[in-house]
Scaffold this active site. Structure first.
Site, PDB file in Angstrom:
ATOM      1  N   GLY A  28       0.887  -1.134  -0.032  1.00  0.00           N
ATOM      2  CA  GLY A  28       0.012   0.023   0.064  1.00  0.00           C
ATOM      3  C   GLY A  28       0.878   1.095   0.020  1.00  0.00           C
ATOM      4  O   GLY A  28       0.321   2.480  -0.290  1.00  0.00           O
ATOM      5  N   ASP A 141       3.006  -2.397  13.069  1.00  0.00           N
ATOM      6  CA  ASP A 141       2.439  -3.304  12.078  1.00  0.00           C
ATOM      7  C   ASP A 141       3.058  -4.574  11.839  1.00  0.00           C
ATOM      8  O   ASP A 141       3.464  -5.017  10.824  1.00  0.00           O
ATOM      9  CB  ASP A 141       2.561  -2.537  10.711  1.00  0.00           C
TER      10      ASP A 141
END
Length: 647
Positions: A28, A141
């Site tokens: 992303g 993350d």
């Protein structure tokens, strides 16, 4: 279909050094390529940020700064960063290339791992994350996609216990911290692994990584994530509303110690979790030791003779106690040093049919098990409780006070990036990690954030810049832009900035507005030269050009009604109906003529001449007295003639 065929970067050489040979993955935020470092002749991984992110100045600055920090974070389980730069305006990182697969690939192929494999991978993951936590970094993350599993140097396909595990993407995760959601409103962290506090208030610290690591352990053991669904926001809120279930509810036979470990790591209250990855690593090692002790006890019991008629003199060898995984880990793959036991031997009785040897073996076995249990209990107490204390309150201390306190109480300090504050004076502690009264290792490191004082931005000098460039510079300085009414300018080109309000150099808060006035170019009417002209002629000239005269009368030696100055100057551009200010002479100031009758004639003449008047003497006796005067007792212009008659 091979997607690399259409990628124009394949075959490109970056910075005259890194030749891109293939594309590994596209995420992303960035795309990862394999590249050849032509200077050092090695294969590297090259990550280039997407163009959509390159326009975000704060993201790029944070990404670049974090890359420098990660480059200084040297650890065998962290993907190393070698270099960083820009290619066609896009920031890139040059990183260590890991030959292997992501943990996601492994789970896709294997679905789930056995407890020994899961503990082996988690141990190395936590070692990497703990090193980052000690340096004041939070990953934010943690997920299987960011865990790389390489083959062990000893080889052996599928040998996960001795595989090399490396954690990636510390820098990219920190760079997106400024916003917990992306442009579409979706959480930046992967929702299957997101901690509850990141969902509710966007806050992330070391305990956030602990939660995500617990979810990864759950998935490795059960083959699935605890919460799933089609709506990412709904999945994220399940982490807030529900406790993570034990993995044994999905896969029967998983040891309770692992269920408890998952539960402790994934508690919804951050304060109830291990304080950081290092604390969780200690618990993993304690659980691993428990599992190893259980394996050894089972192995020892299997060596006990089932019959009194066994060969009492035979010597049997019990397999060596290793690291709890059932195999010796090579030295290059060992993490924090584990205790190693040597081969355990037992001897039988000297003669058949005697019970003393059997009893002695049982006593020795019981003693060995008791010692092992005591060691495990002691180690567990030390790892989980004994070496910890409460973090002190350091918020609102000055930097000097914090340093003195740390020395007196045997703590190490690490300073994270400072934070602006409207209330806390500069160099005052505004936050700390671990939080006040949270668990911390005796003599451990406390990360402090110092106040940078009030955040202020100077209005830059924008005069002459194009409007687009001016807006970009103000945005980079944290200021908003408002376009004022455009003005004509004889010196500033059309479309460029004429002035700002407030003026350059003024200090403003982030988000304050600066009004920018842009030039419309030179005005279409040229102002004529009117100085020296009669006011009537000047009025007519301006009226003929479509301009308006504004008159100001002033005392002046010039004749009355003469234009003595003008604004704007001759040759200046002006718009239709613009005003031109004219300074007009009222003429010289009048002189008062005194009454000089009956004064000596020559004295009276001198008085009048001193008043800038002309004198004409009449009469037959110029040395006599003034008997008549004209004019007298009145105001007259300078150099007016005054007649005096002397007798």
């Amino acid at each position: 279909m091979d997607t690399t065929v259409a990628d124009t970067l394949i075959g490109t050489t970056i910075d005259g050094r890194y030749r891109i040979t293939g594309r590994v993955a596209r995420g992303g935020m960035a795309t990862v390529y394999t590249a050849t470092d032509q200077r050092l002749e090695r294969t590297v991984a090259l990550k280039i940020i997407h163009p959509s992110q390159a326009t975000n100045v704060h993201f790029v600055d944070r990404f670049t700064d974090e890359a420098k920090t990660i480059a200084r974070l040297t650890h065998p389980n962290v993907v190393a960063v070698y270099d960083q730069g820009r290619h066609q305006g896009l920031p890139y990182l040059v990183m260590e290339y890991v030959q292997g697969h992501t943990l996601r690939d492994v789970l896709s192929q294997r679905r789930r791992l056995n407890p020994n494999e899961a503990c082996a991978i988690l141990e190395q993951m936590l070692a990497a994350i703990a090193a980052a936590h000690r340096a004041g970094l939070v990953h934010r993350d943690v997920k299987p996609e960011n865990v790389l599993v390489a083959e062990a140097p000893s080889g052996g396909a599928g040998n996960l216990i001795d595989a090399v595990v490396k954690v990636a993407d510390f820098g990219l995760a920190r760079a997106v911290e400024a916003s917990s959601v992306d442009d579409s409103g979706q959480l930046m962290a992967t929702v299957a692994y997101v901690a509850p506090e990141l969902v509710t208030d966007g806050h992330a610290d070391a305990r956030t990584d602990v939660y995500s690591a617990g979810i990864v352990l759950y998935e490795m053991l059960s083959g699935r994530v605890p919460f799933d669904g089609d709506d990412p926001v709904e999945v994220a809120w399940q982490h807030v509303d529900n406790d993570v279930p034990p993995p044994s509810a999905v896969v029967k036979g998983i040891p309770k110690a692992l269920d408890d470990l998952v539960a402790r790591a994934t508690r919804r209250d951050p304060g109830a979790r291990p304080t950081d990855a290092g604390a969780l690593l200690g618990e993993v090692q304690a659980v691993k030791d428990d599992l190893g002790a259980a394996s050894v006890e089972t192995a020892l019991l299997r060596q006990v003779p089932q019959s009194r008629h066994a060969d009492a003199d035979a010597t049997a060898m019990v397999p060596a106690v290793t690291d709890g995984y059932g195999t010796d880990r090579p030295t290059w793959a060992r993490l924090p040093e584990q205790s190693r036991n040597t081969q355990v031997y037992r001897r039988g009785d000297a003669a058949l049919g005697r019970n003393t040897g059997f009893d002695r073996r049982r006593i020795l076995l019981s003693a060995a098990i008791a010692v092992m249990v005591l060691v495990v209990i002691g180690s567990t107490w030390w790892v989980t409780l004994g070496r910890y204390t409460e973090a002190p309150t350091m918020v609102n201390m000055t930097k000097e006070q914090a340093q003195l306190f740390a020395r007196q109480n045997n703590f190490e300090l690490f300073y994270a990036d400072g934070a602006y504050s409207e209330t806390a004076p500069k160099d005052t502690v505004v936050s700390q990690n671990p939080a006040v009264k949270a668990r911390i290792v005796n003599g451990g490191t406390i990360t402090l954030v110092l106040s940078l004082g009030p955040e202020r931005f100077e209005v830059p000098d924008l005069a002459g810049l194009e409007l687009t460039a001016a807006k970009a510079e103000l945005d980079q300085n944290g200021l908003k832009v408002k376009e004022g009414t455009a003005q004509y300018s004889d010196t500033v080109p059309e479309g460029a900035v004429v002035s700002t309000d407030p003026a350059k150099g003024t200090e403003l808060k982030r988000g304050d507005t600066v009004t920018v006035v842009v030039s419309k170019g030179r005005a279409p009417i040229q102002v004529p030269d009117l100085v020296g002209k009669n006011i009537n002629d000047a009025r007519n000239a301006l009226q003929g050009l479509g301009l308006t005269a504004v008159e100001r009368y002033k005392d002046n030696d010039q004749p009355a009604d003469t234009v003595i100055a003008q604004t704007p100057k001759a040759g200046t551009g002006a718009a239709k109906d613009a005003e031109v200010t004219l300074d007009v002479s009222k003429g010289p100031p009048l002189v008062g003529v005194p009454d000089l009758n009956n004064q000596p004639c020559q004295q009276a003449a001198a008085t009048l001449q001193g008043l800038n008047l002309r004198v004409r003497i009449e009469g037959f006796n110029q040395n006599g007295f003034v008997r008549q005067q004209n004019p007298v007792n009145t105001q007259v212009p300078p150099q007016t003639e005054v007649v005096i008659a002397c007798f």
